[in-house]
Design a protein around this motif. Structure first.
Motif, mmCIF file in Angstrom:
data_model
loop_
_atom_site.group_PDB
_atom_site.id
_atom_site.type_symbol
_atom_site.label_atom_id
_atom_site.label_comp_id
_atom_site.label_asym_id
_atom_site.label_seq_id
_atom_site.Cartn_x
_atom_site.Cartn_y
_atom_site.Cartn_z
ATOM 1 N N SER A 165 -5.407 2.915 1.875
ATOM 2 C CA SER A 165 -5.636 2.512 0.594
ATOM 3 C C SER A 165 -5.826 0.305 1.253
ATOM 4 C CB SER A 165 -4.209 2.463 -0.489
ATOM 5 O OG SER A 165 -3.954 3.752 -0.761
ATOM 6 N N ILE A 166 -5.711 0.003 2.181
ATOM 7 C CA ILE A 166 -5.708 -1.021 2.240
ATOM 8 C C ILE A 166 -7.561 -1.123 3.328
ATOM 9 C CG2 ILE A 166 -6.001 -2.889 3.884
ATOM 10 C CD1 ILE A 166 -3.090 -1.628 4.757
ATOM 11 N N TYR A 196 -0.370 0.918 -4.592
ATOM 12 C CA TYR A 196 -1.426 -0.233 -4.067
ATOM 13 C C TYR A 196 -2.404 -1.007 -3.987
ATOM 14 C CZ TYR A 196 2.433 -2.157 -7.746
ATOM 15 O OH TYR A 196 3.873 -1.846 -8.439
ATOM 16 N N LYS A 197 -3.101 -1.322 -4.286
ATOM 17 C CA LYS A 197 -4.524 -1.270 -3.346
ATOM 18 C C LYS A 197 -4.877 -2.431 -2.565
ATOM 19 C CE LYS A 197 -7.818 1.043 -6.535
ATOM 20 N NZ LYS A 197 -8.644 1.429 -6.889
ATOM 21 N N VAL A 198 -5.404 -2.556 -1.192
ATOM 22 C CA VAL A 198 -5.716 -4.149 -1.212
ATOM 23 C C VAL A 198 -6.783 -4.144 -0.403
ATOM 24 C CG1 VAL A 198 -4.394 -6.007 0.596
ATOM 25 C CG2 VAL A 198 -2.960 -4.591 -0.598
ATOM 26 N N ILE A 199 -7.494 -5.590 -0.749
ATOM 27 C CA ILE A 199 -8.280 -5.757 -0.150
ATOM 28 C C ILE A 199 -7.907 -7.121 0.613
ATOM 29 C CG2 ILE A 199 -10.833 -6.601 -0.342
ATOM 30 C CD1 ILE A 199 -11.946 -5.737 -2.415
ATOM 31 N N GLU A 253 -15.022 -5.425 -8.014
ATOM 32 C CA GLU A 253 -15.080 -5.032 -8.969
ATOM 33 C C GLU A 253 -15.296 -3.487 -8.492
ATOM 34 O OE1 GLU A 253 -18.860 -6.868 -10.563
ATOM 35 O OE2 GLU A 253 -17.747 -8.322 -11.163
ATOM 36 N N GLU A 254 -16.242 -3.190 -7.342
ATOM 37 C CA GLU A 254 -16.253 -1.766 -6.478
ATOM 38 C C GLU A 254 -14.478 -1.209 -6.327
ATOM 39 O OE1 GLU A 254 -18.114 0.578 -2.736
ATOM 40 O OE2 GLU A 254 -18.359 -1.587 -3.517
ATOM 41 N N ILE A 255 -14.080 -1.711 -5.667
ATOM 42 C CA ILE A 255 -12.619 -0.917 -5.290
ATOM 43 C C ILE A 255 -11.725 -1.174 -6.245
ATOM 44 C CG2 ILE A 255 -11.215 -0.682 -3.410
ATOM 45 C CD1 ILE A 255 -13.063 -2.063 -1.495
ATOM 46 N N ALA A 303 0.945 -1.039 0.054
ATOM 47 C CA ALA A 303 -0.123 -0.116 -0.547
ATOM 48 C C ALA A 303 1.373 1.383 -0.393
ATOM 49 C CB ALA A 303 -0.835 -0.090 1.389
ATOM 50 N N GLN A 304 2.334 1.191 0.718
ATOM 51 C CA GLN A 304 2.544 2.218 0.219
ATOM 52 C C GLN A 304 3.728 2.524 -0.925
ATOM 53 O OE1 GLN A 304 5.657 2.009 4.254
ATOM 54 N NE2 GLN A 304 4.638 1.330 5.387
#
Length: 458
Positions: A143-144, A115-118, A160-162, A111-112
């Motif tokens: 971003s987590i 990048y975006k994380v689920i 799909e949303e994020i 994230a740093q």
């Protein structure tokens, strides 16, 4: 639509048209559960896949460098230099080994880097994950996203949303999909349906993603579920731990994008810390000239890496008819074999002595190349005379007392030279080519008794 009743084994997924007391595939009793499936008319079935163009192999563009670097050095090393962007991996370990902690740290690290994380968990609540994050992370990145959910359909909707770059599922055995046949979470049917859906997410050509799955471990320390789950993923990671020990070893038992490597971590209050210089971690720091009896140094191979390891021994008088033989990180049979070789070929009697062996840092001994060092540590303890800390031993010892060659000797000696060692004892004839190592003295000897006499000048 017509309905049909089947009986499916909850353990292995075997199906039968009638109930059976014992599953004929896995031999488990009373595991067949009744399920009902709908039969669609063949004429109304819709094609689920679209035809993809056939490509010539030489025309396909290879994405060798398309990786996400986490900055957690030992993890990146095990993954082959970072996480491939269209990959799916599974990580397993015993409860409490640190799977969720490591994945949360990986989430923060990527994230740093933008990048975006689920992070979807079917085992822990949002507050539990937040409490761990507050303990191990300096600052939680925006971003987590965390999703406490057991429905993979809802997780796919969130993807799909994020539109995340990385999707983490903790753990696969707690998730279900409504689109699959009726089956409980953790059953072979649900596990494989969920895994296949995640595979499609990862391998999407237009939007590739990293998918990391947590898999539960059985009592026999194996990945729970069908073997097909291991075949489906690109990388299989196992965290090995030794109960009370702080050491954690991340092992890649399968990696389509790199070699089979091991990574070393230390578990502490701040989470799992990467051990970036294992050679320094697995030997005791001593002052120059400080000599301690019962200690001998060697070099082991872990994957492609050479690591200096300290072998410690304690030999004491036994007051019972059967002396104690304990190898904390060495098999008892192997220890007894080495003791017998030392007695018969080295001329040192241990019939009335207790012998205890361990390694600094809890490193497990898996190879033969450390046998000479194990024996020399015992000799040092018996004589109560230490061996200089800038001397190392590399080699196997046969039942005849002769020293045997070991693989990758040159790379092992190079690691000793890098760490400032002055001497190394190896089997005679190990270096057939001209020795290019000038900063370390290589002493080639034929037998165990030669090594003992050379060290102790007798």
């Amino acid at each position: 639509m017509k309905k049909k009743t089947l009986y499916r084994c909850a353990s292995c997924g075997f199906e039968s048209i009638k109930w059976l007391g014992k599953c004929p595939t896995c031999s488990q009793w009373n595991t067949l559960e009744e399920i009902s499936i709908e039969l669609k008319n063949a004429g109304t079935r819709a094609r689920q896949t679209s035809k993809k163009p056939i490509k010539k192999l030489f025309e396909i563009v290879s994405n060798k460098n398309d990786r996400i670097i986490t900055g957690i050095n030992e993890f990146d090393r095990v993954m082959g230099g970072g996480i491939v962007k269209d990959s799916i991996s599974i990580i397993t370990a015993r409860p409490g080994a640190g799977k969720s902690t490591l994945l949360l740290q990986i989430s923060d690290a990527v994230a740093q880097r933008g990048y975006k994380v689920i992070y979807a968990s079917g085992e822990e609540s949002d507050s539990q994950i937040k409490n761990r994050a507050d303990r191990i992370l300096k600052k939680i990145h925006e971003s987590i996203w965390v999703l406490q959910e057991t429905s993979l359909d809802n997780v796919l909707d969130a993807v799909e949303e994020i539109d995340p770059d990385i999707v983490i599922i903790d753990s696969i055995q707690t998730f279900t999909m409504e689109s699959s046949l009726p089956a409980r979470a953790g059953s072979p049917t649900q596990t494989m349906e969920c895994a296949n859906a995640l595979l499609q997410i990862a391998k999407n050509e237009k939007r590739p993603r990293v998918v990391i799955i947590v898999g539960q471990m059985t009592k026999s320390d194996e990945l729970a579920g069908l073997r097909a789950l291991e075949h489906l993923v690109d990388t299989v990671l196992i965290i090995e731990d030794d109960n009370d020990e702080e050491l954690r070893v991340l092992v890649s038992s399968k990696n389509r994008f790199g070699g089979i490597e091991n990574g070393f971590f230390q578990m502490c209050e701040r989470g799992i810390i990467s051990i970036d210089n294992p050679s320094e971690f697995f030997m005791t720091k001593r002052e120059e000239g400080e000599i301690v009896s019962g200690s001998a140094l060697t070099v082991i191979k872990e994957g492609t890496r050479s690591i200096i390891t300290e072998i410690e021994s304690l030999v004491s008088k036994s007051f019972t008819p059967y002396p104690t033989r304990i190898g904390e990180t060495l098999g008892k049979d192997k220890l007894n074999t080495l003791i017998s070789i030392l007695e018969q070929r080295g001329g040192i009697s241990l019939y009335d002595k207790n012998v205890i062996i361990k390694t600094t840092g809890g490193m497990k001994i898996r190879e033969q190349g450390i046998n000479l060092a194990v024996i020399m540590s015992i000799v040092s303890s018996v004589k109560q005379q230490g061996i200089e800390s800038n001397i190392a031993f590399i080699g196997d010892v046969g039942l005849t007392g002769e020293l045997k060659k070991v693989p990758s000797l040159e790379s092992r000696v190079k690691e000793l030279e890098r760490m400032g060692f002055k001497k190394v004892y190896v089997p005679k004839g190990s270096f057939l080519k001209e020795n290019k190592l000038k900063k370390i003295e290589i002493i080639e000897l034929k037998t165990l008794i030669d090594v003992i006499k050379h060290i102790y000048n007798n």
